[in-house]
Design an enzyme around this catalytic site. Structure first.
Site, PDB file in Angstrom:
ATOM      1  N   CYS A   1      10.409   1.929 -15.251  1.00  0.00           N
ATOM      2  CA  CYS A   1      11.187   1.484 -14.099  1.00  0.00           C
ATOM      3  C   CYS A   1      12.391   0.659 -14.537  1.00  0.00           C
ATOM      4  CB  CYS A   1      10.307   0.690 -13.141  1.00  0.00           C
ATOM      5  SG  CYS A   1       9.399  -0.649 -13.947  1.00  0.00           S
TER       6      CYS A   1
ATOM      7  N   HIS B   1       7.313  -4.714 -12.029  1.00  0.00           N
ATOM      8  CA  HIS B   1       8.081  -3.511 -11.704  1.00  0.00           C
ATOM      9  C   HIS B   1       9.528  -3.891 -11.455  1.00  0.00           C
ATOM     10  CE1 HIS B   1       9.170   0.323  -9.971  1.00  0.00           C
ATOM     11  NE2 HIS B   1       9.510  -0.256  -8.844  1.00  0.00           N
TER      12      HIS B   1
END
Length: 1385
Positions: free
Chosen positions: A201, A507
């Site tokens: 990510c 994330h």
């Protein structure tokens, strides 16, 4: 008329209010009645599969509607849920898709249209209408929610939902579950997402930011790749070009980044490594600069991202200033100053702190070149030039020196949409030299730029450059020097890279503003959605109105981590290149990528129409093989057979005409049906639709040219028939026949007679339904279904003129043979080393000649040495192998009638006729097993019904399961198949139906044992025999189950010279005592002089001591090791003795193995133990200087007093463990009412723990404990505090944590209550003086002590409370991969 106000505050007549209320009540009653009627009405469950596109093929829509719903309303509900226009699709039945679609306008109810109510599933398919794809409903049509996905679409959507305008960038991140079908269509925003490979990510966020930067994208497009100079796979700029082209032109929802990461030199493991996005930015920019050397883009990174600053030191006495010029690519901003309790509230505040100077005074004075002495000075930074693209890193990750953990700072820090940088630049500094340092200050600033700097001193620099040249001909030496500063350096925010998670992981996603329309978008991996300014404000972090928000190492929050601003200058701000403005090489690349995407789309369409099914084949050479047949739905059965023929590599072995595909159930090993006359039928129709997996399989069946395929009809059952020969006592390999469940036993016998050539009149048929469940089928008119036949069955048949059929079945020879057939197992027994020294002292075994319990009779002198037995057996085994080699070319049928092993005689066998008869029968039984094994059906476990056998044995195994608690389950592995016993000349027998005599079940025996749970013999139970057994462990009912046969063999490993191996065929219902008795002639000593150890899959050995237990937990090819030594008698227990050393680093030390007996006192066991300790451990101890105590794992427990009796006062079990403790003073424990506590003093002032000292209490009083501790330590009673230790002995804890983490001075009066629960000896108690203050430690001292404590606790096996994930260094390899000799991190 009286007027009263109504709900709308309008005045109405009073009577009107009454009638209005009355009508409202009636309406409410009517509504409730309708709800009740609807609740009582039957409902129809509809499951709709949308097969109109690859995007929806794996999705299901679920509707639970009233049975009175019309078909027209069904179409409306489906259209709303699927977001389609109503009249643009059809609904057809899922099980019969060839039927006409349901009527769109019909008013028939679902119950009248063949829908089944009551919870039954009604499967429908949503298909194209007239060959046209369904039309997607627009937002204006009312079927779509303009604010985002409605509930129905959320139910249908696969993967993370696009973030709407209120929740896009807030809340913690939950790892999404992606589906390939969700990336096929482009997002409604027009932008394309990036697929997260696993933990990439951070990469996706940076790539999307670079793509949305017009200047970077346009410059990348202007670079042209020369394929002749570099491999396109390893070219980072080329792969970025391809990625950007796809992001701009692809029709997919998201695209892969694997080609980009492959150009970095990364393998698949890198996808599972999470890195810092700022670190990746630095490393990627370095890699691009290396790749762009000597090109027009060589200085692109510096032109766009590089700024300049001055690092200076100014003397406060004379004003002399020394300095250097540094460059930077990003500005690291401190969130919270070191040691401060509050964070900076905004980016502007952090920037001011960044340029604030620090005063160098005292020991840190600066040596002034002009003053020639150390003087007070100011050291700081000044910005000279800001880059065109300004990158700010918010340093949210820090290290907490109190807890020694890495933490994330989630404090609130605001940032403006437009940032005025004029207050932070030194525009009048003219003292800077023309030469500049090329130091990359990103990492340096992080360590040297202090947050408490302040400066009001300004100077000018004629090298200040507020413009930037983006001309492709520019170089590193080219500098724009504006004569007048036209405008203030104002920057606009366009990218916010957000981190959601904690310091341990999380994330990344990016919030990016498009320069085309000014709209903000959330780029969250494969999902792109519109967001608002409110969403950007939610990334400021912290709680509302708070500036002191703090989180621990694992606390999670979502906040901005990197900010990217662009200089506001209309003359320099670029726009994105359109398709018409692309360079020619980019236009060619676009066409190439579009063609590739179209090819991928066509391939997906082929995949969508491909049936995938398991394929099996009874290969003439490779036996049963398995593969996956992928065939297009329009291919015919004939074409599919050709594909399977080539896949199974049968060319040159079997002709294509001798092959056919049949429907097959691999689980039940059942041939369901054949497809005669359907050679031209499409496979999609033949298999019942297109699926990626089916509930059945296909078998490619082969035959010989002279044979004819047997038709298999649906409804038939498969029966494997084993012919039993009573004279030779053998069981033949199975023959497969097919029958119908409605056939009678008489008809079934005639069918078998036709297949085997036996007489139906004298035939006996025995059905084996499951393990040890044999049923004689004797009722002529009873059907197979009534007898319990299923898809796949196994029967034994016998047809002879003997009188055996006249006796009861359970007393007949047939039953005995079948019973033996199903209960005999094959064991590998390793005998102890045979040496002359040991042999001379062994007791030779005597065997009585008339003993009928075994096949071995006495020799002339009733004595047989181990060497003669093994020598004789070895010679016969050699003769056997020669015989096998000589007979390898004989007819294969002979191997099924007689085994070469028949010629091996018993080691102690003589010419006595009774003995010969006995051994011959045993040899035949062995041959029976070998022959059956060659056919893959050895024993009852060869059949699928043996699953029931496992269930049937499970009760006894569960009873023994408590003995496995300390052993890993992976050592209870399955046994191997016994088909290794197959004779060399035992070739497959060809049957009429084209199958080999090696049945399809040949690989099943090992599978049947894979799930079989084994039990341990070393259970913590009484190791002696029960009273109903004699000293040999034999019972009256046992004689029937004493089948035993042994054959010598040699091991293949190097230990074969030191040990001899026996292959033993034995009835598993034999007891361990009887089994040992049978092994006596081979071991050479009596049963009391050797021990039996069971060997498990990981070569762990455990002694079997329960003489009264059978071998039912053993299975084929289990290993047993025999060791010489005294075996346990009844009432004896093997005990492991460990020494307890409370003040040693390793407090538990193994000493000896010994034996304790029931009824023995503790003092007697100590007397027997002392000589062993002196002999084996060199410990010369007196009986009064040692004590024995309970051992539970590593914890010392109850102290055993000398007068205690085992099994009366002390419970004891097999493989028991005890502690032996050497006393420094006479034993103080005299009574069970006393309590022995292990205490340890904690000294906060010295940060040290004292040695363990034992305290003997007369009661469980807390007051007595404190008095004893006060007396022992001289701590005043009122100042003494104590706490119970945690975990296993010695309850280690870090000296940095003990003062706060333990529960000191609990408010209780007795030790045996919460939170202490000290009820037994051996508890650990820490104590301290409450007046002592902890030692003051500097940061260096704390860090050093932390390292020492971590090392100490790891050595003692103490579990460290926090173990951060070891991060792998982020590297990009310019040559396409890491060096081969590189060492993995």
């Amino acid at each position: 008329m009286e007027m009263v106000p109504n709900e709308e505050n309008q005045f109405v007549p009073k009577e009107g209010v009454f009638w209005s209320c009355r009508q409202s009540i009636f309406d409410e009653i009517k509504r409730i009645s309708q709800i009740q009627n609807a609740a009582e009405e039957p409902r129809v469950l509809c499951i709709i599969q949308d097969i109109t596109s690859a995007k929806t093929i794996n999705e299901r829509l679920t509707l639970n509607l009233p049975a009175s719903t019309t078909l027209s309303k069904l179409y409306e509900d489906v259209a709303h849920k699927a977001r389609y226009v109503k009249a643009t699709f059809d609904l057809v039945w899922g099980n019969t898709p060839d039927m006409a679609p349901l009527d769109h306008s019909s008013e028939m109810s679902l119950s009248d249209s063949s829908f089944e109510p009551g919870g039954k599933k009604n499967f429908l398919q949503l298909t194209d209408k007239d060959g046209e794809q369904p039309q997607i409903a627009s937002d204006e049509s009312g079927t779509a929610d303009s604010g985002g996905l409605d509930d129905s679409s959320q139910e249908r959507f696969i993967g993370p939902l696009p973030r709407d305008s209120t929740t896009s960038c807030s809340g913690d991140y939950n790892s999404p579950s992606y589906s390939y079908s969700s990336i096929l269509n482009k997002s409604e925003t027009g932008y394309v997402g990036l697929v997260n490979q696993a933990m990439t990510c951070y990469l996706n966020s940076l790539l999307q930011t670079l793509f949305m930067t017009p200047e970077f994208r346009n410059a990348l497009y202007n670079w042209e790749f020369e394929e002749t100079e570099e491999d396109p796979v390893t070219s980072i700029p080329h792969q970025l070009q391809r990625l950007f082209v796809l992001l701009q032109n692809s029709k997919k929802r998201a695209i892969e980044t694997t080609d980009v990461t492959r150009s970095f030199g990364w393998d698949s493991s890198e996808a599972w490594q999470q890195h810092d996005v700022q670190e990746l930015c630095r490393v990627m920019f370095d890699a691009l600069e290396q790749k762009w050397k000597q090109t027009e883009q060589a200085d692109l990174i510096n032109q766009l991202y590089q700024g300049k600053l001055k690092d200076y030191v100014r003397c406060l006495e004379c004003g002399y200033e020394s300095w250097r010029i540094d460059t930077y690519l990003d500005i690291p901003l401190v969130i919270r100053p070191f040691g401060a309790s509050q964070a900076y509230g905004s980016v502007e505040e952090a920037l001011h702190a960044f340029i604030q100077p620090e005063t160098l005074d005292g020991a840190n004075q600066y040596f002034c070149e002009r003053c020639k002495k150390k003087c007070d000075a100011r050291k700081g930074l000044r910005f000279l030039h800001f880059p065109y693209l300004l990158t700010l890193q918010l340093k949210r990750f820090d290290f907490d020196y109190t807890t020694m953990h890495r933490i994330k700072l989630n404090d609130r820090m605001t940032f403006p949409e437009e940032l005025d940088m004029s207050p932070f630049i030194d525009v009048e500094d003219e003292k800077s030299p023309q030469t500049e340092s090329c130091t990359d200050s990103g990492a340096e600033n992080e360590g040297s730029c202090h947050s408490d700097q302040m400066s009001n001193d300004f100077s000018t620099d004629d090298c200040v450059d507020e413009g930037i040249c983006l001309d492709s001909t520019g170089s590193t030496e080219k500098v724009l020097k504006p004569k007048v500063l036209i405008s203030l350096p104002t920057f606009e925010l366009f990218s916010v890279m957000v981190h959601s998670g904690s310091a341990a992981g999380g994330h990344y996603y990016a919030c990016i503003k498009s320069f085309s329309d000014g709209q903000w978008y959330s780029f969250n991996d494969q999902h792109v959605s519109k967001i608002t300014q409110e969403d950007i404000r939610k990334t400021h972090g912290g709680a509302s109105g708070s500036r002191g928000y703090y989180s621990s190492a694992f606390a999670s929050s979502t906040n901005a981590y990197m900010l990217i601003y662009r200089l506001k200058d209309p003359s320099k701000n670029a726009n994105y290149l359109t398709a018409e403005e692309y360079p020619e090489h980019i236009k060619s690349l676009v066409l190439k990528e579009k063609e590739s995407e179209e090819q991928e789309k066509r391939q997906r369409e082929i995949e969508r129409n491909t049936c995938k099914i398991k394929l099996f084949c009874m290969h003439p050479v490779k036996m049963m093989t398995e593969s996956k047949l992928e065939v297009h739905k329009d291919k015919t059965l004939k074409e599919a057979t050709e594909m399977a023929y080539k896949m199974m590599e049968l060319e040159g072995i079997v002709s294509l005409d001798c092959c056919r595909l049949v429907k097959y159930d691999e689980f039940h090993e059942y041939l369901e049906r054949s497809y005669e006359g359907e050679e031209d039928t499409p496979m999609g129709l033949l298999l019942g639709g297109i699926k990626s997996s089916y509930m059945f399989d296909l078998l490619l069946e082969t035959r010989k040219p002279e044979q004819v395929f047997q038709p298999y009809k649906p409804g038939e059952v498969m029966v494997k028939v084993h012919v039993v020969n009573l004279k030779s006592e053998t069981t033949a390999t199975p023959i497969s026949v097919r029958a119908y469940l409605n056939q009678t036993i008489t008809e079934f016998k005639q069918l078998i007679a036709k297949a085997t050539g036996l007489s139906a009149e004298t035939m006996r048929v025995v059905l084996e339904r499951c393990y040890n469940d044999l049923r004689l089928l004797y009722v002529p008119n009873k059907t197979l279904k009534a007898e319990g036949f299923f898809r796949s069955n196994k029967v034994f048949v016998e047809s002879s003129d003997s009188t055996d059929h006249q006796v009861a079945f359970t007393e007949s020879l047939l039953w005995k043979l079948l019973d033996r057939h199903g209960n005999t197992i094959r064991l590998l027994v390793l005998l102890p080393e045979q040496s002359p020294g040991t042999l001379a002292i062994r007791t030779l075994c005597q065997k009585v000649a008339g003993d009928s319990d075994g096949p071995f009779e006495g020799s002339k002198d009733n004595r047989t040495s181990v060497e003669s037995i093994l020598k004789e057996s070895t010679e016969k085994l050699k003769n056997l192998s020669l015989q096998q080699q000589g007979s390898s070319t004989s007819d294969s049928q002979k191997s099924s009638d007689a085994s070469d092993f028949e010629h091996i005689e018993s080691p102690s066998q003589e010419a006595d006729s009774n003995s010969s008869l006995c051994v011959t029968a045993d040899n035949r039984e062995l041959e029976n097993r070998i022959t059956a094994t060659a056919g893959g059906s050895s024993g009852a476990s060869s059949d699928p019904e043996n699953q029931f056998a496992c269930e049937e044995r499970s009760d006894s195994e569960v009873n023994n399961d408590r003995s496995t608690s300390s052993v890993d389950s992976d050592i209870l592995s399955s046994s191997h198949s016994s088909d290794t016993l197959c004779n060399a000349d035992s070739t497959p027998i060809q049957l009429a139906n084209g199958l080999d005599s090696h049945s399809i079940t040949s690989s099943r025996r090992s599978k049947a044992h894979e799930g079989k749970k084994e039990t341990w013999d070393t259970a913590e139970e009484d190791s002696g025999t029960d009273s109903e057994y004699d000293d040999n462990g034999k019972s009256k009912a046992e004689q029937h189950y004493l089948y035993f046969r042994a054959e010598p063999c040699s091991q293949d490993d190097s230990s074969s010279d030191a040990q001899k191996c026996l292959v033993v065929h034995v009835d598993k219902r034999i007891t361990l005592a009887a089994f040992k008795l049978k092994l006596e002639p081979y071991v050479g000593v009596t049963t009391t002089q050797f021990k039996v150890f069971r060997v498990y899959a990981n070569n762990q050995e455990f002694e079997s001591v329960r003489l009264n237990e059978t071998l039912s937990s053993f299975s084929d090819d289990n290993k047993i090791t025999i060791r010489l030594g005294r075996a346990l008698k009844k009432g004896e227990y093997r005990v492991k003795v460990y020494q307890l050393l409370v003040n040693e680093p390793e407090p538990c030390k193994f000493l000896v193995d010994t034996v304790f007996a029931k009824g023995m006192t503790v003092r007697q066991s100590k007397e027997e133990l002392l000589p062993q300790l002196k002999e084996h451990c060199k410990l010369d101890l007196s009986i009064d200087s040692i004590r024995l105590r309970k051992k539970t794992w590593k914890n010392p427990g109850t102290v055993f007093l000398d007068y205690h009796v085992y099994e009366e006062d002390i419970s004891i079990s097999s493989n028991w463990e005890v502690f032996l403790e050497v006393l420094n003073e006479p034993e103080k424990m005299k009574s069970m009412s006393q309590l022995a506590i292990l205490t340890r003093r904690w000294s906060p002032t010295t940060m040290k723990l004292g040695p363990f000292q034992e305290v003997i209490l007369e009661s469980s009083s807390v007051e007595e404990l404190k008095e004893k501790l006060s007396e022992m330590s001289n701590i005043p009673l009122e100042n003494l505090e104590f706490a119970k230790g945690r975990g296993t002995f010695p309850c280690d804890i870090s000296v940095l944590e003990i003062h706060q983490d333990l529960e000191w001075n609990p408010k209780v009066s007795t030790l045996n209550v919460w939170p202490l629960y000290i009820c037994d000896d051996g508890a650990v108690v820490f104590y301290r003086d409450s007046t002592e203050e902890p030692m003051e430690l500097s940061d260096e001292e704390r860090s050093e002590l932390m390292k020492k404590e971590s090392s100490r606790l790891l050595k003692t096996g103490h579990r460290v409370s926090y173990s951060p994930r070891k991060e792998k260094a982020l590297k990009i390899y310019l040559d396409g991969g890491p060096p081969k000799d590189s060492v993995q991190d």
